[in-house]
Design a protein around this motif. Sequence first.
Motif, PDB file in Angstrom:
ATOM      1  N   PRO A 181      11.362  -4.121 -10.810  1.00 16.89           N
ATOM      2  CA  PRO A 181      11.586  -4.878  -9.764  1.00 16.89           C
ATOM      3  C   PRO A 181      10.633  -4.609  -8.775  1.00 16.89           C
ATOM      4  O   PRO A 181       9.861  -3.665  -8.850  1.00 16.89           O
ATOM      5  CB  PRO A 181      12.792  -4.642  -8.791  1.00 16.89           C
ATOM      6  CG  PRO A 181      13.318  -3.408  -9.265  1.00 16.89           C
ATOM      7  CD  PRO A 181      12.470  -3.013 -10.752  1.00 16.89           C
ATOM      8  N   CYS A 182      10.045  -5.742  -7.886  1.00 20.35           N
ATOM      9  CA  CYS A 182       9.088  -5.617  -6.892  1.00 20.35           C
ATOM     10  C   CYS A 182       9.630  -4.580  -5.701  1.00 20.35           C
ATOM     11  O   CYS A 182      10.821  -4.676  -5.617  1.00 20.35           O
ATOM     12  CB  CYS A 182       8.934  -6.984  -6.124  1.00 20.35           C
ATOM     13  SG  CYS A 182       7.916  -6.944  -4.771  1.00 20.35           S
ATOM     14  N   PRO A 183       8.722  -3.703  -5.367  1.00 20.21           N
ATOM     15  CA  PRO A 183       9.313  -2.820  -4.370  1.00 20.21           C
ATOM     16  C   PRO A 183       9.678  -3.287  -2.952  1.00 20.21           C
ATOM     17  O   PRO A 183      10.408  -2.647  -2.389  1.00 20.21           O
ATOM     18  CB  PRO A 183       8.095  -1.781  -4.097  1.00 20.21           C
ATOM     19  CG  PRO A 183       6.783  -2.686  -4.671  1.00 20.21           C
ATOM     20  CD  PRO A 183       7.350  -3.544  -5.562  1.00 20.21           C
ATOM     21  N   ASN A 184       9.548  -4.762  -2.914  1.00 25.42           N
ATOM     22  CA  ASN A 184      10.105  -5.447  -1.672  1.00 25.42           C
ATOM     23  C   ASN A 184      11.421  -6.069  -2.070  1.00 25.42           C
ATOM     24  O   ASN A 184      12.142  -6.839  -1.196  1.00 25.42           O
ATOM     25  CB  ASN A 184       9.197  -6.318  -1.160  1.00 25.42           C
ATOM     26  CG  ASN A 184       7.951  -5.911  -0.505  1.00 25.42           C
ATOM     27  OD1 ASN A 184       7.739  -4.949   0.108  1.00 25.42           O
ATOM     28  ND2 ASN A 184       6.677  -6.284  -1.253  1.00 25.42           N
ATOM     29  N   PHE A 219      -6.290  -8.541  -6.017  1.00 28.21           N
ATOM     30  CA  PHE A 219      -5.706  -7.311  -6.857  1.00 28.21           C
ATOM     31  C   PHE A 219      -4.711  -8.255  -7.498  1.00 28.21           C
ATOM     32  O   PHE A 219      -3.977  -9.123  -6.992  1.00 28.21           O
ATOM     33  CB  PHE A 219      -4.826  -6.571  -5.576  1.00 28.21           C
ATOM     34  CG  PHE A 219      -5.593  -5.821  -4.641  1.00 28.21           C
ATOM     35  CD1 PHE A 219      -6.044  -4.459  -4.820  1.00 28.21           C
ATOM     36  CD2 PHE A 219      -6.405  -6.556  -3.746  1.00 28.21           C
ATOM     37  CE1 PHE A 219      -6.868  -3.746  -3.930  1.00 28.21           C
ATOM     38  CE2 PHE A 219      -7.105  -5.882  -2.945  1.00 28.21           C
ATOM     39  CZ  PHE A 219      -7.450  -4.288  -2.972  1.00 28.21           C
ATOM     40  N   GLU A 220      -4.265  -7.665  -8.645  1.00 29.84           N
ATOM     41  CA  GLU A 220      -3.232  -8.100  -9.570  1.00 29.84           C
ATOM     42  C   GLU A 220      -2.191  -7.171  -9.420  1.00 29.84           C
ATOM     43  O   GLU A 220      -2.440  -5.878 -10.197  1.00 29.84           O
ATOM     44  CB  GLU A 220      -3.675  -8.532 -10.910  1.00 29.84           C
ATOM     45  CG  GLU A 220      -2.698  -9.220 -11.589  1.00 29.84           C
ATOM     46  CD  GLU A 220      -3.112  -9.723 -12.918  1.00 29.84           C
ATOM     47  OE1 GLU A 220      -3.881 -10.845 -12.726  1.00 29.84           O
ATOM     48  OE2 GLU A 220      -2.712  -9.338 -13.981  1.00 29.84           O
ATOM     49  N   ILE A 221      -1.010  -7.091  -9.188  1.00 28.96           N
ATOM     50  CA  ILE A 221       0.000  -6.248  -9.405  1.00 28.96           C
ATOM     51  C   ILE A 221       1.160  -6.357 -10.170  1.00 28.96           C
ATOM     52  O   ILE A 221       1.522  -7.503 -10.299  1.00 28.96           O
ATOM     53  CB  ILE A 221       0.401  -5.839  -7.952  1.00 28.96           C
ATOM     54  CG1 ILE A 221       1.310  -6.854  -7.067  1.00 28.96           C
ATOM     55  CG2 ILE A 221      -0.744  -5.145  -7.084  1.00 28.96           C
ATOM     56  CD1 ILE A 221       1.786  -6.245  -5.795  1.00 28.96           C
ATOM     57  N   SER A 222       1.617  -5.227 -10.801  1.00 32.99           N
ATOM     58  CA  SER A 222       3.074  -5.415 -11.627  1.00 32.99           C
ATOM     59  C   SER A 222       3.654  -4.103 -11.447  1.00 32.99           C
ATOM     60  O   SER A 222       3.230  -2.975 -10.790  1.00 32.99           O
ATOM     61  CB  SER A 222       2.383  -5.416 -12.862  1.00 32.99           C
ATOM     62  OG  SER A 222       1.650  -6.460 -13.266  1.00 32.99           O
ATOM     63  N   GLU A 224       0.933  -1.074  -0.018  1.00 33.44           N
ATOM     64  CA  GLU A 224       0.131   0.009   0.037  1.00 33.44           C
ATOM     65  C   GLU A 224       0.703   1.235   0.089  1.00 33.44           C
ATOM     66  O   GLU A 224       0.361   2.280  -0.775  1.00 33.44           O
ATOM     67  CB  GLU A 224      -1.014  -0.081   1.168  1.00 33.44           C
ATOM     68  CG  GLU A 224      -2.003   1.155   1.177  1.00 33.44           C
ATOM     69  CD  GLU A 224      -3.102   1.164   2.328  1.00 33.44           C
ATOM     70  OE1 GLU A 224      -2.820   0.640   3.276  1.00 33.44           O
ATOM     71  OE2 GLU A 224      -4.152   1.371   2.052  1.00 33.44           O
ATOM     72  N   ASN A 225       1.905   1.248   0.853  1.00 30.94           N
ATOM     73  CA  ASN A 225       2.678   2.626   0.819  1.00 30.94           C
ATOM     74  C   ASN A 225       3.900   2.582  -0.281  1.00 30.94           C
ATOM     75  O   ASN A 225       4.829   3.330  -0.114  1.00 30.94           O
ATOM     76  CB  ASN A 225       3.446   2.567   2.140  1.00 30.94           C
ATOM     77  CG  ASN A 225       4.304   1.476   2.543  1.00 30.94           C
ATOM     78  OD1 ASN A 225       4.371   0.504   1.748  1.00 30.94           O
ATOM     79  ND2 ASN A 225       4.868   1.443   3.575  1.00 30.94           N
ATOM     80  N   LYS A 226       3.782   1.544  -1.372  1.00 30.69           N
ATOM     81  CA  LYS A 226       4.711   1.422  -2.352  1.00 30.69           C
ATOM     82  C   LYS A 226       4.075   1.604  -3.692  1.00 30.69           C
ATOM     83  O   LYS A 226       4.491   1.302  -4.797  1.00 30.69           O
ATOM     84  CB  LYS A 226       5.545   0.346  -2.348  1.00 30.69           C
ATOM     85  CG  LYS A 226       6.310   0.075  -1.125  1.00 30.69           C
ATOM     86  CD  LYS A 226       6.647  -1.286  -0.826  1.00 30.69           C
ATOM     87  CE  LYS A 226       7.536  -1.262   0.593  1.00 30.69           C
ATOM     88  NZ  LYS A 226       7.376  -2.434   1.249  1.00 30.69           N
ATOM     89  N   ILE A 227       2.695   2.490  -3.508  1.00 24.29           N
ATOM     90  CA  ILE A 227       1.851   2.288  -4.757  1.00 24.29           C
ATOM     91  C   ILE A 227       2.390   3.004  -5.921  1.00 24.29           C
ATOM     92  O   ILE A 227       2.194   2.759  -7.086  1.00 24.29           O
ATOM     93  CB  ILE A 227       0.492   2.968  -4.330  1.00 24.29           C
ATOM     94  CG1 ILE A 227      -0.623   2.642  -5.413  1.00 24.29           C
ATOM     95  CG2 ILE A 227       0.560   4.346  -3.944  1.00 24.29           C
ATOM     96  CD1 ILE A 227      -0.928   1.075  -5.523  1.00 24.29           C
ATOM     97  N   THR A 228       3.397   4.038  -5.576  1.00 22.19           N
ATOM     98  CA  THR A 228       4.035   5.046  -6.864  1.00 22.19           C
ATOM     99  C   THR A 228       4.768   3.917  -7.859  1.00 22.19           C
ATOM    100  O   THR A 228       5.249   4.399  -8.836  1.00 22.19           O
ATOM    101  CB  THR A 228       4.677   6.036  -6.574  1.00 22.19           C
ATOM    102  OG1 THR A 228       5.692   5.608  -5.480  1.00 22.19           O
ATOM    103  CG2 THR A 228       3.949   6.970  -5.563  1.00 22.19           C
ATOM    104  N   HIS A 229       5.109   2.907  -7.244  1.00 21.96           N
ATOM    105  CA  HIS A 229       5.891   1.898  -8.131  1.00 21.96           C
ATOM    106  C   HIS A 229       5.269   0.912  -8.902  1.00 21.96           C
ATOM    107  O   HIS A 229       6.011  -0.058  -9.652  1.00 21.96           O
ATOM    108  CB  HIS A 229       7.082   1.078  -7.128  1.00 21.96           C
ATOM    109  CG  HIS A 229       7.976   2.004  -6.418  1.00 21.96           C
ATOM    110  ND1 HIS A 229       9.108   2.618  -7.116  1.00 21.96           N
ATOM    111  CD2 HIS A 229       7.880   2.579  -5.031  1.00 21.96           C
ATOM    112  CE1 HIS A 229       9.582   3.492  -5.925  1.00 21.96           C
ATOM    113  NE2 HIS A 229       8.940   3.284  -4.876  1.00 21.96           N
TER     114      HIS A 229
END
Length: 164
Positions: free
Chosen positions: A57-60, A48-51, A33-38
């Motif tokens: 890279p994944c923000p993690n 949810f499907e995220i890319s 949630e706090n990395k949404i800008t990436h």
Amino acid sequence: MSNPCLKCPTNQSCCRELNGLTINYAEYNRHFENKITHLTVSRKGKLFEISSLGNGPCPNWDQQCQVYGNRPMDCDLYPYTMGKIFEGDGEVYATYHSRTECPLTNQLLGPRENAEKLIRNFLENTYGEHCKITVRYDEGAARIYHLARRAASKAKSLLVGDAT
Ligand code: SF4
Ligand code: SF4
């Protein structure tokens, strides 16, 4: 917790090119949630499907997964991967298959029962334990769907690259 993907011959390509991770709301809150800008995020019912933006890279990820011990179910599932998920009236139907693009598949692939249990727990946590849940292994149709989606996504990212 040791991470076998540190020996990945493709340098952890699934984390460095995050594309189409399926997560639920709790995982979204916990890790993204706090990395949404990436990210690009599309919502499909309760999932949810995220890319990552620009196939990045994944923000993690920073040399390795920074949340490995508590990573989302879809990451834990590799080299199995979920196929289609249909939500109905009090019912969910999900398919999964083995993700053979992973070069360490032979070492990492655990028993199907474990994969199915992970998916079932994930769906129960997402939809509630009173929902009727069906999980099926499906190497055929689900795999074709998965590969087609990857090809479409790759083509899209190339088009975006051409336009910039
Ligand atoms: S799951 Fe496979 S492809 Fe992904 S990082 Fe691990 S070894 Fe590499
Ligand atoms: S959460 Fe961790 S394992 Fe999952 S894609 Fe991101 S870096 Fe990789």
